[in-house]
Design a protein around this motif. Structure first.
Motif, short mmCIF file in Angstrom:
data_model
loop_
_atom_site.label_atom_id
_atom_site.label_comp_id
_atom_site.label_asym_id
_atom_site.label_seq_id
_atom_site.Cartn_x
_atom_site.Cartn_y
_atom_site.Cartn_z
N UNK A 53 0.83 -1.21 0.00
CA UNK A 53 0.00 0.00 0.00
C UNK A 53 0.87 1.26 0.00
N UNK A 54 1.78 1.32 -0.99
CA UNK A 54 2.67 2.48 -1.11
C UNK A 54 2.79 2.89 -2.57
N UNK A 55 3.10 4.15 -2.76
CA UNK A 55 3.50 4.62 -4.08
C UNK A 55 5.00 4.41 -4.20
N UNK A 56 5.43 3.92 -5.34
CA UNK A 56 6.85 3.69 -5.59
C UNK A 56 7.38 4.89 -6.38
N UNK A 57 8.27 5.65 -5.75
CA UNK A 57 8.80 6.88 -6.33
C UNK A 57 10.31 6.78 -6.47
N UNK A 58 10.90 7.77 -7.10
CA UNK A 58 12.35 7.81 -7.23
C UNK A 58 12.87 9.19 -6.85
N UNK A 59 14.04 9.20 -6.27
CA UNK A 59 14.75 10.44 -6.00
C UNK A 59 16.01 10.46 -6.85
N UNK A 60 16.32 11.61 -7.42
CA UNK A 60 17.55 11.73 -8.21
C UNK A 60 18.04 13.16 -8.28
N UNK A 61 19.33 13.31 -8.47
CA UNK A 61 19.94 14.62 -8.62
C UNK A 61 19.63 15.14 -10.02
N UNK A 62 19.09 16.36 -10.08
CA UNK A 62 18.75 16.98 -11.36
C UNK A 62 19.66 18.18 -11.61
N UNK A 63 20.56 18.07 -12.60
CA UNK A 63 21.47 19.17 -12.89
C UNK A 63 20.77 20.49 -13.18
N UNK A 64 19.62 20.45 -13.85
CA UNK A 64 18.92 21.70 -14.17
C UNK A 64 18.45 22.41 -12.90
N UNK A 65 18.03 21.63 -11.89
CA UNK A 65 17.62 22.23 -10.62
C UNK A 65 18.84 22.81 -9.92
N UNK A 66 19.95 22.09 -9.98
CA UNK A 66 21.18 22.59 -9.35
C UNK A 66 21.66 23.87 -10.03
N UNK A 193 9.81 18.86 -6.91
CA UNK A 193 9.30 17.84 -7.82
C UNK A 193 8.81 18.54 -9.08
N UNK A 194 8.83 17.83 -10.22
CA UNK A 194 8.34 18.44 -11.46
C UNK A 194 6.82 18.56 -11.45
N UNK A 195 6.31 19.41 -12.33
CA UNK A 195 4.87 19.62 -12.42
C UNK A 195 4.14 18.33 -12.77
N UNK A 196 4.76 17.47 -13.59
CA UNK A 196 4.06 16.23 -13.96
C UNK A 196 3.88 15.30 -12.76
N UNK A 197 4.72 15.44 -11.74
CA UNK A 197 4.54 14.65 -10.52
C UNK A 197 3.26 15.07 -9.81
N UNK A 198 3.05 16.37 -9.67
CA UNK A 198 1.85 16.88 -9.00
C UNK A 198 0.60 16.53 -9.79
N UNK A 199 0.71 16.67 -11.11
CA UNK A 199 -0.42 16.36 -11.98
C UNK A 199 -0.79 14.88 -11.89
N UNK A 200 0.22 14.00 -11.98
CA UNK A 200 -0.03 12.56 -11.92
C UNK A 200 -0.56 12.14 -10.56
N UNK A 201 -0.05 12.76 -9.50
CA UNK A 201 -0.53 12.44 -8.15
C UNK A 201 -2.01 12.77 -8.01
#
Length: 214
Positions: A53-66, A193-201
């Motif tokens: 009963x969990x959402x499977x997500x990923x964390x990663x370093x994003x150069x554009x955010x940095x 998080x990107x906009x598509x994350x919020x939209x998909x959630x």
């Protein structure tokens, strides 16, 4: 993941994944111009583990955010090393749904299937992927299309720890979160998080989660 070093900003170096260009056109009889940054289409997969009963997500370093963390005065020093100690790389680690680019001549469903295995470690049949729809990943510079999928998995479908493709040298961390914890995360004043994350959630909450918990 956040062990970032030897950071340099250079002029743009073309790759097979991106193409910068300027689009000249007439609109209402007036000449106009727009800078565009053409990107490949991609997939995003909402992955829900029914067993835990969990959402499977990923964390990663994003150069554009940095890059955005670095003040403009520092960015103009092309070829000069960026002092990583001044700009914390942890602030450029995003929380996202599993995703990938369509960089092969194969159906979107197969791309999604491969990304689920590479990033999250689940081996799923293509038939278990529910295609939600395709949308335009619109910004000022890119109009690439993204296909959104939904997929339910169980623990017995996990065959590896995931973590990204060794070929692409991806480094991602798989994160399992209860939906309540994800909602706490997105209620913060800043969400990395990107906009598509919020939209998909939001799509998942409205179309799937209420039914799952009934």
């Amino acid at each position: 993941m956040e062990d970032i070093s030897n950071v340099f900003i250079t002029d743009y170096i073309p790759t097979i994944y991106t193409t910068p260009a300027s689009l000249k056109y007439m609109q209402a009889s007036k000449p106009k111009s727009a800078d565009v940054f053409l990107e490949r289409n991609g997939v995003v997969i909402i992955l829900y583990n029914k067993t835990k009963d969990v959402l499977v997500l990923v964390k990663q370093f994003r150069p554009s955010v940095y890059f955005q963390l670095i003040p403009e005065a520092e960015r103009v020093k092309l070829g000069t090393a960026i002092e990583v100690s001044k700009f914390n790389p942890e602030e450029a680690i995003t929380l996202e749904f599993c995703a990938g680019l369509e960089d092969k001549n194969i159906p979107s469903e197969v791309v999604a299937q491969e990304e689920i295995l590479e990033e999250c470690g689940y081996k799923v049949p293509v038939e278990s992927l529910e295609k939600v729809f395709k949308y335009c990943n619109l910004s000022e510079t890119t109009g690439a299309q993204t296909t959104l999928f939904y997929c339910e998995v169980t623990e017995d479908q996990r065959i590896s720890e995931g973590g990204g493709s060794a070929v692409e040298h991806e480094i991602v961390n798989v994160i399992e979160m209860k939906v309540e914890d994800v909602l706490k995360y997105v209620s913060q004043s800043y969400v990395c998080s990107p906009a598509n994350f919020l939209f998909a959630l939001n799509w998942f909450l409205y179309h799937k989660y209420n039914k799952i918990t009934e």
